[in-house]
Design a protein around this motif. Sequence first.
Motif, PDB file in Angstrom:
ATOM      1  N   PHE A   1       0.835  -1.194   0.000  1.00 51.34           N
ATOM      2  CA  PHE A   1       0.000   0.000   0.000  1.00 51.34           C
ATOM      3  C   PHE A   1       0.871   1.246   0.000  1.00 51.34           C
ATOM      4  O   PHE A   1       1.901   1.302   0.671  1.00 51.34           O
ATOM      5  CB  PHE A   1      -0.888  -0.017   1.239  1.00 51.34           C
ATOM      6  CG  PHE A   1      -1.614   1.267   1.499  1.00 51.34           C
ATOM      7  CD1 PHE A   1      -1.211   2.107   2.528  1.00 51.34           C
ATOM      8  CD2 PHE A   1      -2.696   1.638   0.727  1.00 51.34           C
ATOM      9  CE1 PHE A   1      -1.870   3.289   2.789  1.00 51.34           C
ATOM     10  CE2 PHE A   1      -3.365   2.822   0.973  1.00 51.34           C
ATOM     11  CZ  PHE A   1      -2.959   3.642   2.006  1.00 51.34           C
ATOM     12  N   VAL A   2       0.423   2.260  -0.740  1.00 50.37           N
ATOM     13  CA  VAL A   2       1.121   3.538  -0.767  1.00 50.37           C
ATOM     14  C   VAL A   2       0.229   4.653  -0.211  1.00 50.37           C
ATOM     15  O   VAL A   2       0.605   5.345   0.729  1.00 50.37           O
ATOM     16  CB  VAL A   2       1.564   3.905  -2.197  1.00 50.37           C
ATOM     17  CG1 VAL A   2       2.192   5.299  -2.222  1.00 50.37           C
ATOM     18  CG2 VAL A   2       2.531   2.870  -2.746  1.00 50.37           C
ATOM     19  N   ALA A   3      -0.955   4.821  -0.802  1.00 51.74           N
ATOM     20  CA  ALA A   3      -1.835   5.911  -0.384  1.00 51.74           C
ATOM     21  C   ALA A   3      -3.256   5.598  -0.834  1.00 51.74           C
ATOM     22  O   ALA A   3      -3.468   4.832  -1.778  1.00 51.74           O
ATOM     23  CB  ALA A   3      -1.380   7.237  -0.976  1.00 51.74           C
ATOM     24  N   ALA A   4      -4.230   6.208  -0.158  1.00 53.13           N
ATOM     25  CA  ALA A   4      -5.631   6.042  -0.530  1.00 53.13           C
ATOM     26  C   ALA A   4      -6.373   7.340  -0.257  1.00 53.13           C
ATOM     27  O   ALA A   4      -5.959   8.148   0.578  1.00 53.13           O
ATOM     28  CB  ALA A   4      -6.266   4.889   0.233  1.00 53.13           C
ATOM     29  N   ILE A   5      -7.479   7.493  -0.973  1.00 54.60           N
ATOM     30  CA  ILE A   5      -8.283   8.707  -0.834  1.00 54.60           C
ATOM     31  C   ILE A   5      -9.748   8.327  -0.914  1.00 54.60           C
ATOM     32  O   ILE A   5     -10.131   7.443  -1.685  1.00 54.60           O
ATOM     33  CB  ILE A   5      -7.896   9.734  -1.926  1.00 54.60           C
ATOM     34  CG1 ILE A   5      -8.561  11.083  -1.682  1.00 54.60           C
ATOM     35  CG2 ILE A   5      -8.198   9.205  -3.326  1.00 54.60           C
ATOM     36  CD1 ILE A   5      -7.959  12.210  -2.545  1.00 54.60           C
ATOM     37  N   SER A   6     -10.560   8.977  -0.100  1.00 50.85           N
ATOM     38  CA  SER A   6     -11.983   8.683  -0.086  1.00 50.85           C
ATOM     39  C   SER A   6     -12.656   9.189  -1.363  1.00 50.85           C
ATOM     40  O   SER A   6     -12.066   9.935  -2.146  1.00 50.85           O
ATOM     41  CB  SER A   6     -12.633   9.338   1.138  1.00 50.85           C
ATOM     42  OG  SER A   6     -12.483  10.761   1.058  1.00 50.85           O
ATOM     43  N   TRP A   7     -13.911   8.794  -1.550  1.00 49.18           N
ATOM     44  CA  TRP A   7     -14.607   9.156  -2.784  1.00 49.18           C
ATOM     45  C   TRP A   7     -14.727  10.656  -2.955  1.00 49.18           C
ATOM     46  O   TRP A   7     -14.683  11.179  -4.076  1.00 49.18           O
ATOM     47  CB  TRP A   7     -15.995   8.514  -2.814  1.00 49.18           C
ATOM     48  CG  TRP A   7     -16.918   9.025  -1.745  1.00 49.18           C
ATOM     49  CD1 TRP A   7     -17.080   8.529  -0.480  1.00 49.18           C
ATOM     50  CD2 TRP A   7     -17.792  10.161  -1.835  1.00 49.18           C
ATOM     51  NE1 TRP A   7     -17.999   9.276   0.212  1.00 49.18           N
ATOM     52  CE2 TRP A   7     -18.453  10.283  -0.588  1.00 49.18           C
ATOM     53  CE3 TRP A   7     -18.091  11.071  -2.847  1.00 49.18           C
ATOM     54  CZ2 TRP A   7     -19.390  11.286  -0.333  1.00 49.18           C
ATOM     55  CZ3 TRP A   7     -19.020  12.077  -2.594  1.00 49.18           C
ATOM     56  CH2 TRP A   7     -19.652  12.172  -1.341  1.00 49.18           C
ATOM     57  N   SER A   8     -14.848  11.386  -1.852  1.00 47.69           N
ATOM     58  CA  SER A   8     -14.995  12.837  -1.929  1.00 47.69           C
ATOM     59  C   SER A   8     -13.653  13.557  -1.983  1.00 47.69           C
ATOM     60  O   SER A   8     -13.595  14.746  -2.315  1.00 47.69           O
ATOM     61  CB  SER A   8     -15.763  13.339  -0.710  1.00 47.69           C
ATOM     62  OG  SER A   8     -14.987  13.168   0.458  1.00 47.69           O
ATOM     63  N   GLY A   9     -12.612  12.852  -1.627  1.00 45.09           N
ATOM     64  CA  GLY A   9     -11.303  13.489  -1.519  1.00 45.09           C
ATOM     65  C   GLY A   9     -11.046  14.101  -0.162  1.00 45.09           C
ATOM     66  O   GLY A   9      -9.965  14.644   0.079  1.00 45.09           O
ATOM     67  N   GLY A  10     -12.002  13.982   0.730  1.00 49.29           N
ATOM     68  CA  GLY A  10     -11.876  14.626   2.023  1.00 49.29           C
ATOM     69  C   GLY A  10     -11.004  13.893   3.013  1.00 49.29           C
ATOM     70  O   GLY A  10     -10.570  14.469   4.017  1.00 49.29           O
ATOM     71  N   SER A  11     -10.742  12.625   2.747  1.00 49.86           N
ATOM     72  CA  SER A  11      -9.915  11.828   3.656  1.00 49.86           C
ATOM     73  C   SER A  11      -8.838  11.098   2.875  1.00 49.86           C
ATOM     74  O   SER A  11      -9.097  10.599   1.782  1.00 49.86           O
ATOM     75  CB  SER A  11     -10.772  10.806   4.403  1.00 49.86           C
ATOM     76  OG  SER A  11     -11.746  11.441   5.192  1.00 49.86           O
ATOM     77  N   THR A  12      -7.655  11.059   3.453  1.00 56.38           N
ATOM     78  CA  THR A  12      -6.537  10.367   2.822  1.00 56.38           C
ATOM     79  C   THR A  12      -5.777   9.570   3.872  1.00 56.38           C
ATOM     80  O   THR A  12      -5.882   9.825   5.077  1.00 56.38           O
ATOM     81  CB  THR A  12      -5.558  11.354   2.159  1.00 56.38           C
ATOM     82  OG1 THR A  12      -5.068  12.273   3.155  1.00 56.38           O
ATOM     83  CG2 THR A  12      -6.228  12.132   1.041  1.00 56.38           C
ATOM     84  N   MET A  13      -5.037   8.603   3.407  1.00 59.06           N
ATOM     85  CA  MET A  13      -4.133   7.853   4.280  1.00 59.06           C
ATOM     86  C   MET A  13      -2.894   7.486   3.490  1.00 59.06           C
ATOM     87  O   MET A  13      -2.947   7.373   2.258  1.00 59.06           O
ATOM     88  CB  MET A  13      -4.792   6.604   4.859  1.00 59.06           C
ATOM     89  CG  MET A  13      -5.106   5.512   3.881  1.00 59.06           C
ATOM     90  SD  MET A  13      -5.496   3.930   4.675  1.00 59.06           S
ATOM     91  CE  MET A  13      -7.072   4.286   5.423  1.00 59.06           C
ATOM     92  N   TYR A  14      -1.788   7.320   4.209  1.00 61.87           N
ATOM     93  CA  TYR A  14      -0.508   7.046   3.579  1.00 61.87           C
ATOM     94  C   TYR A  14       0.244   5.963   4.339  1.00 61.87           C
ATOM     95  O   TYR A  14       0.123   5.842   5.561  1.00 61.87           O
ATOM     96  CB  TYR A  14       0.360   8.304   3.556  1.00 61.87           C
ATOM     97  CG  TYR A  14      -0.213   9.432   2.745  1.00 61.87           C
ATOM     98  CD1 TYR A  14      -1.035  10.393   3.336  1.00 61.87           C
ATOM     99  CD2 TYR A  14       0.050   9.530   1.384  1.00 61.87           C
ATOM    100  CE1 TYR A  14      -1.579  11.429   2.584  1.00 61.87           C
ATOM    101  CE2 TYR A  14      -0.487  10.566   0.628  1.00 61.87           C
ATOM    102  CZ  TYR A  14      -1.302  11.508   1.232  1.00 61.87           C
ATOM    103  OH  TYR A  14      -1.836  12.523   0.480  1.00 61.87           O
ATOM    104  N   ALA A  15       1.051   5.244   3.601  1.00 64.10           N
ATOM    105  CA  ALA A  15       2.000   4.339   4.239  1.00 64.10           C
ATOM    106  C   ALA A  15       3.050   5.183   4.953  1.00 64.10           C
ATOM    107  O   ALA A  15       3.410   6.273   4.489  1.00 64.10           O
ATOM    108  CB  ALA A  15       2.661   3.446   3.195  1.00 64.10           C
ATOM    109  N   ASP A  16       3.563   4.686   6.054  1.00 59.59           N
ATOM    110  CA  ASP A  16       4.569   5.428   6.814  1.00 59.59           C
ATOM    111  C   ASP A  16       5.790   5.744   5.961  1.00 59.59           C
ATOM    112  O   ASP A  16       6.430   6.786   6.128  1.00 59.59           O
ATOM    113  CB  ASP A  16       4.990   4.640   8.046  1.00 59.59           C
ATOM    114  CG  ASP A  16       3.905   4.603   9.105  1.00 59.59           C
ATOM    115  OD1 ASP A  16       3.982   3.739   9.996  1.00 59.59           O
ATOM    116  OD2 ASP A  16       2.976   5.439   9.044  1.00 59.59           O
TER     117      ASP A  16
END
Length: 123
Positions: free
Chosen positions: A47-62
């Motif tokens: 996993f590298v990164a993800a974003i919600s459908w709206s773009g309002g939430s994101t997450m990243y690998a450390d």
Amino acid sequence: QVQLVESGGGLVQAGGSLRLSCAASGRTFSSYAMGWFRQAPGKEREFVAAISWSGGSTMYADSVKGRFTISRDNAKNTVYLYLNSLKPEDTAVYYCAADSSLYSDLSSEYDYWGQGTQVTVSS
């Protein structure tokens, strides 16, 4: 069905930058969470990164936090991954993926995948 096509990969020196794009076609792009994963030779996909459908939430690998940025433009049916301060260990094939549920760091949660784009970082 959702078709995903990545672009923007290439060869870059350590410390350089790239912008990856993932263009989606098919069913409503804005209803999907999107993620980026990568796979280096001889290693498992991670996993590298993800974003919600709206773009309002994101997450990243450390390993990429603070260096990579994920964003999306629902009007253009495109998700982006900005890669900054690249390191040789970032060398991999980068894949984008679409998730019909909540965004996730688990590859098994994703329903559709692109064919990948190669990123090579030289030291």
